[in-house]
Design an enzyme around this catalytic site. Structure first.
Site, PDB file in Angstrom:
ATOM      1  N   ASP A  14     -16.499 -17.210  -4.837  1.00 12.12           N
ATOM      2  CA  ASP A  14     -17.625 -18.216  -4.529  1.00 12.12           C
ATOM      3  C   ASP A  14     -18.882 -17.010  -4.508  1.00 12.12           C
ATOM      4  O   ASP A  14     -18.932 -16.571  -3.399  1.00 12.12           O
ATOM      5  CB  ASP A  14     -17.516 -18.703  -3.172  1.00 12.12           C
ATOM      6  CG  ASP A  14     -18.535 -19.602  -2.783  1.00 12.12           C
ATOM      7  OD1 ASP A  14     -19.361 -19.903  -3.649  1.00 12.12           O
ATOM      8  OD2 ASP A  14     -18.722 -19.799  -1.627  1.00 12.12           O
ATOM      9  N   GLU A  74     -17.006 -20.020  -9.337  1.00  6.40           N
ATOM     10  CA  GLU A  74     -17.944 -21.366  -9.003  1.00  6.40           C
ATOM     11  C   GLU A  74     -19.377 -20.988  -9.530  1.00  6.40           C
ATOM     12  O   GLU A  74     -19.991 -19.970  -9.357  1.00  6.40           O
ATOM     13  CB  GLU A  74     -17.976 -21.706  -7.359  1.00  6.40           C
ATOM     14  CG  GLU A  74     -18.645 -22.968  -7.263  1.00  6.40           C
ATOM     15  CD  GLU A  74     -18.508 -23.742  -5.972  1.00  6.40           C
ATOM     16  OE1 GLU A  74     -17.785 -24.441  -5.846  1.00  6.40           O
ATOM     17  OE2 GLU A  74     -19.122 -22.817  -5.162  1.00  6.40           O
ATOM     18  N   ASP A 146     -16.616 -19.295   3.122  1.00  9.84           N
ATOM     19  CA  ASP A 146     -16.777 -18.652   1.844  1.00  9.84           C
ATOM     20  C   ASP A 146     -15.447 -18.456   1.369  1.00  9.84           C
ATOM     21  O   ASP A 146     -15.474 -18.591   0.209  1.00  9.84           O
ATOM     22  CB  ASP A 146     -17.702 -17.565   1.894  1.00  9.84           C
ATOM     23  CG  ASP A 146     -19.183 -17.802   2.412  1.00  9.84           C
ATOM     24  OD1 ASP A 146     -19.828 -18.754   1.607  1.00  9.84           O
ATOM     25  OD2 ASP A 146     -19.552 -17.110   3.301  1.00  9.84           O
TER      26      ASP A 146
END
Length: 164
Positions: A14, A74, A146
């Site tokens: 991420d 992502e 996260d």
């Protein structure tokens, strides 16, 4: 003689320049397991090149330790602030370079794809996704946000690649 399938590992990421979540998830048949997860936290005052370097070094350590077969990253939502979007793009470029240096194929997933893969609903709340990550990975304690997002990206990739 039936040979069981080999486990498949994915490093989910991420991206973020201040907080970059990462997680290594393994799929063995239909079972998912978290091998390790964390967040690379960079101080606000740190030079940008040093932020990117710290992320690269930590991802490299995770790759060396767990030997994932894939990386899943992502992709950002549409950012209204051009300077923020540029910085996030630069961090993603460094992450993709890390994958390329280690010959890891990369899956690129937008937030809706990740939410749908993990929770079944593309508009799921962040909390709902976090709870599904805990359930799917059989975790007793929640991950930092996260790291949970990174685990969700890895889970989404492993579930999508199973169908392929």
């Amino acid at each position: 003689m039936i040979v069981p399938p080999a486990p498949v590992r994915c490093l989910g990421v991420d991206p973020g320049s201040l907080a970059c979540g990462w997680a290594v998830v393994e799929r063995f048949g239909s079972r998912l397991a978290l091998l390790e997860a964390g967040v690379v936290r960079n101080p606000r005052g740190a030079d940008f090149d040093q932020r990117a370097l710290r992320i690269h070094e930590r991802l490299t350590e995770a790759i060396a330790t767990h030997a994932p077969g894939f990386m899943a990253v992502e992709s950002p939502f549409v950012e209204k602030n051009a300077a923020t979007a540029l910085k996030l793009g630069q961090i993603r470029g460094g992450i993709l370079l890390t994958a390329a240096l280690h010959r890891l194929p990369v899956g690129d997933y937008n937030p809706m794809q990740v939410k749908k893969a993990v929770s079944g609903y593309g508009w799921a709340a962040k909390e709902q996704v976090g709870k599904m990550v805990m359930t799917l990975l059989n975790l007793k304690d929640p991950l930092p946000a996260d790291a949970a997002d990174a685990a969700a990206v890895a889970i989404g990739h492993l579930l999508a690649s199973r169908r392929a």
